[in-house]
Design a protein around this motif. Structure first.
Motif, PDB file in Angstrom:
ATOM      1  N   HIS A 125      44.196  52.389  47.304  1.00 20.75           N
ATOM      2  CA  HIS A 125      43.096  51.901  48.135  1.00 20.75           C
ATOM      3  C   HIS A 125      41.738  52.050  47.474  1.00 20.75           C
ATOM      4  CE1 HIS A 125      43.266  56.172  48.863  1.00 20.75           C
ATOM      5  NE2 HIS A 125      41.986  56.073  49.133  1.00 20.75           N
ATOM      6  N   ASN A 126      41.702  52.735  46.335  1.00 18.64           N
ATOM      7  CA  ASN A 126      40.418  52.839  45.639  1.00 18.64           C
ATOM      8  C   ASN A 126      40.156  51.661  44.709  1.00 18.64           C
ATOM      9  OD1 ASN A 126      39.466  55.291  46.699  1.00 18.64           O
ATOM     10  ND2 ASN A 126      40.917  56.406  45.393  1.00 18.64           N
ATOM     11  N   THR A 127      41.090  50.736  44.653  1.00 14.85           N
ATOM     12  CA  THR A 127      40.913  49.572  43.785  1.00 14.85           C
ATOM     13  C   THR A 127      39.692  48.779  44.228  1.00 14.85           C
ATOM     14  OG1 THR A 127      43.300  49.471  43.775  1.00 14.85           O
ATOM     15  CG2 THR A 127      42.164  47.610  42.827  1.00 14.85           C
ATOM     16  N   PRO A 128      38.830  48.399  43.268  1.00 17.29           N
ATOM     17  CA  PRO A 128      37.678  47.577  43.670  1.00 17.29           C
ATOM     18  C   PRO A 128      38.130  46.178  44.112  1.00 17.29           C
ATOM     19  CG  PRO A 128      37.575  48.160  41.322  1.00 17.29           C
ATOM     20  CD  PRO A 128      38.813  48.760  41.859  1.00 17.29           C
ATOM     21  N   ILE A 129      37.280  45.543  44.935  1.00 17.71           N
ATOM     22  CA  ILE A 129      37.636  44.238  45.484  1.00 17.71           C
ATOM     23  C   ILE A 129      37.837  43.203  44.380  1.00 17.71           C
ATOM     24  CG2 ILE A 129      36.692  42.295  46.806  1.00 17.71           C
ATOM     25  CD1 ILE A 129      37.717  44.326  48.642  1.00 17.71           C
ATOM     26  N   TRP A 130      37.021  43.240  43.344  1.00 20.66           N
ATOM     27  CA  TRP A 130      37.175  42.212  42.311  1.00 20.66           C
ATOM     28  C   TRP A 130      38.505  42.350  41.589  1.00 20.66           C
ATOM     29  CZ3 TRP A 130      37.735  43.823  37.271  1.00 20.66           C
ATOM     30  CH2 TRP A 130      37.278  45.115  36.957  1.00 20.66           C
ATOM     31  N   THR A 131      38.994  43.602  41.466  1.00 21.66           N
ATOM     32  CA  THR A 131      40.315  43.791  40.841  1.00 21.66           C
ATOM     33  C   THR A 131      41.389  43.217  41.751  1.00 21.66           C
ATOM     34  OG1 THR A 131      39.394  45.859  40.068  1.00 21.66           O
ATOM     35  CG2 THR A 131      41.722  45.487  39.672  1.00 21.66           C
ATOM     36  N   LEU A 132      41.213  43.471  43.046  1.00 16.31           N
ATOM     37  CA  LEU A 132      42.157  42.911  44.012  1.00 16.31           C
ATOM     38  C   LEU A 132      42.175  41.395  43.903  1.00 16.31           C
ATOM     39  CD1 LEU A 132      43.990  43.263  46.543  1.00 16.31           C
ATOM     40  CD2 LEU A 132      41.936  43.015  47.909  1.00 16.31           C
ATOM     41  N   PHE A 133      40.991  40.819  43.738  1.00 12.03           N
ATOM     42  CA  PHE A 133      40.902  39.359  43.632  1.00 12.03           C
ATOM     43  C   PHE A 133      41.690  38.857  42.419  1.00 12.03           C
ATOM     44  CE2 PHE A 133      38.907  35.450  42.120  1.00 12.03           C
ATOM     45  CZ  PHE A 133      39.045  34.677  43.252  1.00 12.03           C
ATOM     46  N   ILE A 134      41.502  39.546  41.290  1.00 13.91           N
ATOM     47  CA  ILE A 134      42.242  39.123  40.095  1.00 13.91           C
ATOM     48  C   ILE A 134      43.738  39.293  40.321  1.00 13.91           C
ATOM     49  CG2 ILE A 134      42.642  39.649  37.656  1.00 13.91           C
ATOM     50  CD1 ILE A 134      39.676  40.288  37.469  1.00 13.91           C
ATOM     51  N   GLY A 135      44.103  40.373  40.987  1.00 12.50           N
ATOM     52  CA  GLY A 135      45.518  40.582  41.310  1.00 12.50           C
ATOM     53  C   GLY A 135      46.052  39.445  42.155  1.00 12.50           C
ATOM     54  N   CYS A 136      45.280  39.045  43.180  1.00 14.19           N
ATOM     55  CA  CYS A 136      45.706  37.956  44.064  1.00 14.19           C
ATOM     56  C   CYS A 136      45.805  36.640  43.296  1.00 14.19           C
ATOM     57  CB  CYS A 136      44.730  37.787  45.216  1.00 14.19           C
ATOM     58  SG  CYS A 136      44.897  39.076  46.436  1.00 14.19           S
ATOM     59  N   LEU A 137      44.872  36.457  42.367  1.00 16.17           N
ATOM     60  CA  LEU A 137      44.894  35.244  41.559  1.00 16.17           C
ATOM     61  C   LEU A 137      46.207  35.178  40.779  1.00 16.17           C
ATOM     62  CD1 LEU A 137      42.841  32.948  40.801  1.00 16.17           C
ATOM     63  CD2 LEU A 137      42.434  34.231  38.711  1.00 16.17           C
ATOM     64  N   PHE A 138      46.557  36.293  40.175  1.00 18.83           N
ATOM     65  CA  PHE A 138      47.804  36.336  39.432  1.00 18.83           C
ATOM     66  C   PHE A 138      48.998  36.136  40.356  1.00 18.83           C
ATOM     67  CE2 PHE A 138      46.089  37.163  35.449  1.00 18.83           C
ATOM     68  CZ  PHE A 138      47.130  37.175  34.530  1.00 18.83           C
ATOM     69  N   ALA A 139      48.964  36.854  41.473  1.00 25.41           N
ATOM     70  CA  ALA A 139      50.107  36.806  42.383  1.00 25.41           C
ATOM     71  C   ALA A 139      50.290  35.399  42.919  1.00 25.41           C
ATOM     72  CB  ALA A 139      49.896  37.793  43.522  1.00 25.41           C
ATOM     73  N   THR A 140      49.224  34.828  43.487  1.00 25.67           N
ATOM     74  CA  THR A 140      49.369  33.567  44.201  1.00 25.67           C
ATOM     75  C   THR A 140      49.433  32.378  43.264  1.00 25.67           C
ATOM     76  OG1 THR A 140      48.140  34.552  45.998  1.00 25.67           O
ATOM     77  CG2 THR A 140      48.378  32.186  46.032  1.00 25.67           C
ATOM     78  N   VAL A 141      48.420  32.281  42.394  1.00 26.48           N
ATOM     79  CA  VAL A 141      48.328  31.062  41.595  1.00 26.48           C
ATOM     80  C   VAL A 141      49.350  31.074  40.460  1.00 26.48           C
ATOM     81  CG1 VAL A 141      46.838  29.617  40.188  1.00 26.48           C
ATOM     82  CG2 VAL A 141      45.936  30.762  42.209  1.00 26.48           C
ATOM     83  N   ILE A 142      49.366  32.166  39.697  1.00 24.56           N
ATOM     84  CA  ILE A 142      50.211  32.143  38.507  1.00 24.56           C
ATOM     85  C   ILE A 142      51.673  32.400  38.841  1.00 24.56           C
ATOM     86  CG2 ILE A 142      50.620  33.243  36.271  1.00 24.56           C
ATOM     87  CD1 ILE A 142      47.566  33.398  36.056  1.00 24.56           C
ATOM     88  N   ALA A 143      51.926  33.434  39.659  1.00 27.49           N
ATOM     89  CA  ALA A 143      53.338  33.771  39.895  1.00 27.49           C
ATOM     90  C   ALA A 143      53.986  32.880  40.940  1.00 27.49           C
ATOM     91  CB  ALA A 143      53.461  35.229  40.307  1.00 27.49           C
TER      92      ALA A 143
END
Lengths: 408, 431
Positions: A125-143
């Motif tokens: 839960h300490n992950t910054p929002i921008w990191t979460l965004f990049i994670g979501c980008l990878f999860a949704t768009v790429i994967a």
């Protein structure tokens, strides 16, 4: 004779379970996805209570987060869901030119919130929002979307996002406090249980459990760890709900956790805990095992479809999790094991679909035997490695003692 | 083959629709249209336009591996031998049209037999000459089942009627139980079987009571209870339940002969009176009819004539499917100029159910789980789309028995049954 009347031509069968739109029916995909999200709600609330509310209510004002910080663990997960929904909407409107109702229909049959929601739950839960965004980008768009969207992805989107973030941005997360919430930073608990284990693989079980109080605490989930995945108890409740509602195949979590437990028990036995189940339970309740087994391994798109394939899949997951946890570089093992097995899902399906209808007894037995042999070999390897660690430790300790003695 | 237990699934039967009404007898249509095809095999017509035929006269002969005659359901004049009518196979077929003279003049062959003196071979011969076929839907010539050289331990009467909606067998047992028991005795003589069981779903308590009352004095005939699941009426399922054995080709390999209730009753009339199979019960049901009920009709009746007798269509249902056969395995027929053939069990008109937006397959695996023959329908569908016929053969798509369960359970409403059937056809045509 009366005139002929024309009728619609459709395909048999003319009754479908999916046509039953009553809220309690179990037939249609939308209901299945709705139930899936419902089962996540207690875990999201738990993550918020543990990482937001409880620190906010503690007695020491120095360790008390601000009001916004208190809400952050909850917002973090919801924002994850929002990100993946927005990214998917953007993707379909940019590349497929879908607008308005068309876009909404597409998103409603593509279950866009789920990858981001899950990602938000398994990241610290300490992950910054921008990191979460990049994670979501990878999860949704790429994967997910680049493979063809819902139903076509090969890898579990949330786990791809998770692994990417952990590999690329672990440092960033560590800087912001890592896996710990404010209370945990100050307390005796200095690391997640598995981090603790990874740095002291030879430690006795009492030493391993000591920072977290008891096995019960680990079971309930009151230990440092990623957002929502620490509570084995809530995962079991969610498992029961999902099984009753026929959303997931109960065999995967049961066989997965069962295999894992047996192997960890054997490792424990070799390390001197043959009569003490706490060693095996420690590994069972730590890390994302229960969360991964209930929500990730059962993800139907990326897993095998045949019932026997699922059993083999779950056994392999158990064996690989042990391998990655005791031999690999990362303290976890669940995420890597699931992503690895996603690769094999199609192969397993192909083999198992043939075996299901095969009349050739020898072929069936040989195939299963080869699989079993393979699994046993990997298990023996990981067991030998983890026992060696301990002996190594003992040997080092012996040498140290000898040196101390000599110095005296 | 390794013994593998077949699972089933409970499907709401909705049988009450057609069960509450009595059987209506409608055996004097103006015209009858006898289809010149059965099981996809064409039949040779033996009459010409203008011929006067008597009720029960042989008018056509089906060829192929298992030849069987077809009889005139009414007496009258042949007015056409190639009028095309809709058939339960979903296609139009040529029919022999006979204009009914309402005289019911019986053919000379229809006369009572001295049933006690008949040998096994004679009974089988009568069953063949009377054109008795499996009335459960397959149309498989019944005499072939009796000609086996394997020892038969048990005759199983299939009264499961596991398809939803259909109640034809239900009504037959309710009203003609004596003829059924008589028929069973003849079947036992035709197969030298020491005993017989009537396999019926345990939820049909009313019928079980009737049967138990009538079977009180019959030592060799008993009632066997089946669970209320689909496909409980599947031959392999019943044989597995009753004999605890499985088989590959015909049930006789497991020492069983399976016949439908309607078939047993037809055999009773054939053996006692040489009466050919020219009448049967058809269930007219579904929300598209005003008065769903069972109707006793002549083979070859145009269903529009029946329609006038049972109150016609429900006008509130505008977009509907006309289904020949049960809702799980039946075929949609485009027009209602449909004729009753020998194994048509039901005609269903129901409002069309369709969902325009369906999600992609999410891989839940329910189709693989449910398949009674352990196929993996979704994999077969994908393999078919990839045109990988080698793999399709390995997946044994040809084992499919078209029960429809995979499409029934699919949450994404994918046409799996259709895909597997196409795979099956593709494999058959490539050989």
């Amino acid at each position: 004779m009366t005139e002929q009347r024309r009728f619609s031509l459709d395909k048999a069968p003319f009754i479908r379970r999916a046509d039953n739109l009553k809220p309690l029916s179990v037939g249609s995909t939308s209901v299945i996805m709705r139930d899936f999200i419902i089962s996540l709600v207690p875990l999201i609330i738990f993550a918020w209570v543990k990482n937001g509310l409880l620190p906010y209510l503690n007695d020491n004002p120095a360790l008390r987060p601000s009001f916004l910080e208190m809400l952050y663990p909850l917002l973090f997960i919801l924002i994850g869901g929002f990100f993946s929904y927005a990214l998917e909407a953007l993707y379909y409107s940019l590349f497929y030119k879908l607008r308005g109702d068309e876009l909404l229909t597409k998103l409603s049959t593509s279950y866009a919130v789920i990858p981001g929601l899950l990602l938000g739950m398994i990241l610290p839960h300490n992950t910054p929002i921008w990191t979460l965004f990049i994670g979501c980008l990878f999860a949704t768009v790429i994967a997910k979307l680049l493979f063809g969207g819902f139903g076509h992805n090969i890898f579990n989107p949330a786990l791809i996002g998770y692994l990417f973030v952990i590999v690329a941005y672990l440092g960033v997360i560590q800087d912001r406090g890592g896996f710990l919430n404010l209370v945990e930073v100050d307390g005796v608990t200095s690391a997640t249980p598995l981090g603790h284990f990874a740095s002291n693989p030879g430690a006795s079980i009492d030493e391993l459990i000591a920072p977290y109080g008891s096995i019960w605490n680990l079971f309930v989930g009151l230990n440092p760890g990623s957002g929502a995945e620490t509570s084995a108890l809530l995962c079991i409740l969610a498992f029961a709900y999902l099984t009753v509602r026929k959303v997931i195949d109960w065999r995967i979590p049961v066989v997965y956790i069962g295999t894992f437990f047996v192997l960890v028990y054997i490792i424990g036995a070799f390390n001197g805990y043959a009569l003490d189940l706490r060693y095996a339970l420690f590994h069972l309740f730590t890390g994302g095992l229960f969360f991964g087994a209930v929500f990730m391994a059962t993800e139907p798109v990326t897993g095998p479809k045949t019932p026997n394939g699922r059993i083999l899949y779950a056994i392999s997951l158990g064996v690989l999790t042990v391998l990655f946890r005791f031999v690999g570089a990362f303290p976890e093992g669940v995420a890597s094991a699931i992503i690895t097995m996603n690769l094999f899902a199609i192969l397993l399906d192909r083999i198992c679909a043939k075996l299901r209808v095969s009349d050739n007894r020898t072929r069936i037995i040989v195939t299963y035997a080869v699989f079993a042999l393979f699994m046993v070999l990997i298990s023996v390897y990981s067991i030998s490695k983890s026992v060696f660690k301990n002996n190594d430790k003992a040997a080092i300790a012996e040498i140290a003692e000898v040196t101390v003695y000599d110095n005296n | 083959m390794i013994f593998r237990k077949i699972k089933g699934v409970h499907i709401p039967g909705r049988k009450e629709m057609s069960i509450t009404n009595e059987i209506l007898t409608f055996t004097n249509p103006e015209h009858v249209y006898v289809p010149l095809v059965e099981q996809g095999v064409p039949a040779t017509c033996l009459v010409k336009v203008g011929d006067k035929v008597k009720l029960g006269q042989v008018i056509a002969e089906k060829g192929g591996r298992f030849p069987i005659p077809m009889h005139a359901p009414v007496s009258g004049e042949v007015v056409s031998i190639n009028q095309k009518m809709w058939h339960a196979s979903g296609r139009m077929v040529e029919t022999v049209v006979i204009k009914n003279d309402f005289q019911e003049t019986k053919h000379e062959s229809i006369k009572p037999n001295n049933t006690d003196a008949l040998t096994r071979e004679q009974i089988i011969e009568i069953v063949k000459n009377c054109g008795i076929v499996g009335l459960g839907g397959s149309c498989f010539p019944t005499y072939v089942k009796y000609q086996t050289t394997l020892p038969i331990d048990v005759v199983i009467i299939n009264a499961a009627e596991c398809e939803p909606y259909i109640t034809a067998d239900y009504m037959l047992i309710k009203t003609r139980v004596n003829e059924l028991i008589g028929g069973i005795k003849f079947i036992m003589r035709a197969t030298n079987a020491p005993k017989a069981v009537i396999a019926i779903k345990k939820t049909k308590e009313e019928l079980i009571e009737i049967l138990n009352n009538h079977l009180a004095n019959e030592e060799n005939i008993s009632v066997f209870l089946l669970p209320d699941v689909y496909p409980a009426g599947w031959e392999k399922y019943i044989v597995q339940k009753v004999c605890k054995k499985t088989y590959r080709g015909l049930p006789s390999e497991a020492g069983a002969v399976v016949n439908n209730v309607g078939t047993a009753i037809a055999i009773y009339h054939a053996v006692t009176n040489n009466m050919p199979l020219i009448e049967k019960v058809v269930t007219f049901t579904g929300d598209g009819f005003n008065n769903p009920q069972n109707v006793y009709v002549k083979i070859g009746t145009d269903i529009r004539e029946v329609l006038a007798k049972i109150g016609g269509y429900n006008n509130e249902v505008t977009e509907a499917n006309l289904i020949a056969g049960g809702p799980m395995t039946g075929k949609a027929v485009a027009f209602d100029s449909l004729v009753v053939h020998r194994s048509l069990g039901s005609v269903i008109v129901q409002s069309r159910k369709i969902r325009l937006v369906n999600p992609e397959c999410m891989g839940c695996g329910k189709c693989c789980d449910i398949c009674p023959v352990r196929l993996s329908p979704i994999l077969i569908k994908r393999t078919l789309e990839d045109k990988d016929y080698e793999l399709l053969a390995d997946f044994k798509a040809n084992n499919c028995m078209e029960c429809g369960l995979c499409s029934y359970v699919c949450p994404s409403r994918i046409e799996l049954t259709d895909a597997v059937v196409r795979a099956k056809t593709a494999l058959a045509t490539r050989k």
